[in-house]
Design a protein around this motif. Structure first.
Motif, PDB file in Angstrom:
ATOM      1  N   TRP A 175      16.060  34.834  55.862  1.00 52.22           N
ATOM      2  CA  TRP A 175      14.754  34.727  55.222  1.00 52.22           C
ATOM      3  C   TRP A 175      13.668  35.146  56.199  1.00 52.22           C
ATOM      4  O   TRP A 175      13.699  34.794  57.378  1.00 52.22           O
ATOM      5  CB  TRP A 175      14.492  33.298  54.762  1.00 52.22           C
ATOM      6  N   THR A 225      19.248  27.122  53.173  1.00 56.95           N
ATOM      7  CA  THR A 225      18.750  27.842  54.336  1.00 56.95           C
ATOM      8  C   THR A 225      17.846  26.970  55.171  1.00 56.95           C
ATOM      9  O   THR A 225      17.997  26.885  56.379  1.00 56.95           O
ATOM     10  CB  THR A 225      17.983  29.105  53.890  1.00 56.95           C
ATOM     11  N   LYS A 284      14.264  37.944  51.625  1.00 50.66           N
ATOM     12  CA  LYS A 284      15.525  37.873  52.350  1.00 50.66           C
ATOM     13  C   LYS A 284      15.957  39.290  52.703  1.00 50.66           C
ATOM     14  O   LYS A 284      15.901  40.187  51.867  1.00 50.66           O
ATOM     15  CB  LYS A 284      16.604  37.182  51.515  1.00 50.66           C
ATOM     16  N   LEU A 293      17.961  28.997  49.075  1.00 47.17           N
ATOM     17  CA  LEU A 293      16.802  28.666  49.879  1.00 47.17           C
ATOM     18  C   LEU A 293      16.868  27.236  50.384  1.00 47.17           C
ATOM     19  O   LEU A 293      16.603  26.973  51.546  1.00 47.17           O
ATOM     20  CB  LEU A 293      15.512  28.882  49.087  1.00 47.17           C
ATOM     21  N   ALA A 334       8.401  34.465  50.767  1.00 48.63           N
ATOM     22  CA  ALA A 334       9.505  34.817  51.666  1.00 48.63           C
ATOM     23  C   ALA A 334      10.363  35.878  50.999  1.00 48.63           C
ATOM     24  O   ALA A 334      10.510  35.903  49.778  1.00 48.63           O
ATOM     25  CB  ALA A 334      10.351  33.589  51.996  1.00 48.63           C
ATOM     26  N   SER A 337       9.536  34.823  56.528  1.00 49.76           N
ATOM     27  CA  SER A 337       8.360  34.145  55.983  1.00 49.76           C
ATOM     28  C   SER A 337       7.090  34.790  56.525  1.00 49.76           C
ATOM     29  O   SER A 337       7.153  35.681  57.377  1.00 49.76           O
ATOM     30  CB  SER A 337       8.410  32.654  56.349  1.00 49.76           C
TER      31      SER A 337
END
Length: 127
Positions: free
Chosen positions: A81, A20, A68, A17, A66, A83
């Motif tokens: 990802w 990312t 994935k 994360l 979030a 959100s």
């Protein structure tokens, strides 16, 4: 001052994360990568923990969520990802929150839908 904790479906989730959101290019992963397969299995096995927090609708305690999703285009697969996720009828719907580097059929900000049993990771903040 209390800092929010990040809870992830997998150990790799927290590490990935941060990369990312820093917009680092993706790191290629082989189709038979045992660590990635184990992380995805762990995330899927613990998805009810994520859903419990999401369905609580307690935005003060759980401000961010979030999931994935593996987005496929031809032979290419990129884990992106999503959100601002919601959950309905066995699917998560959210906005792609990182810029794809391999896949061109979607872009950051696009709405995307993924089945509960097809997510590759999840993460949420617990204040």
């Amino acid at each position: 001052m209390n800092m929010p904790r990040l809870l992830s479906g997998s150990i790799l989730g927290i590490l990935i994360l941060s990369a990312t959101f820093a917009e680092e290019p993706p790191h290629p992963i082989e189709n038979n990568d045992n660590r990635m397969d184990a992380a995805i299995t762990e995330a899927r096995s613990r998805i009810d923990e994520f859903l419990g927090a999401l369905k609580s609708n307690n935005k003060e305690r759980y401000p961010k969520f979030a999931v994935k999703a593996a987005v496929t285009e031809g032979e290419h697969v990129e884990h992106l990802w999503l959100s601002d996720v919601t959950f309905k009828d066995g699917h998560f719907v959210g906005k792609i929150s990182n810029q794809p580097h391999v896949i061109i059929k979607v872009k950051r900000g696009d709405e995307y839908k993924v089945a509960k049993d097809k997510i590759s990771d999840w993460i949420y903040a617990d204040a």
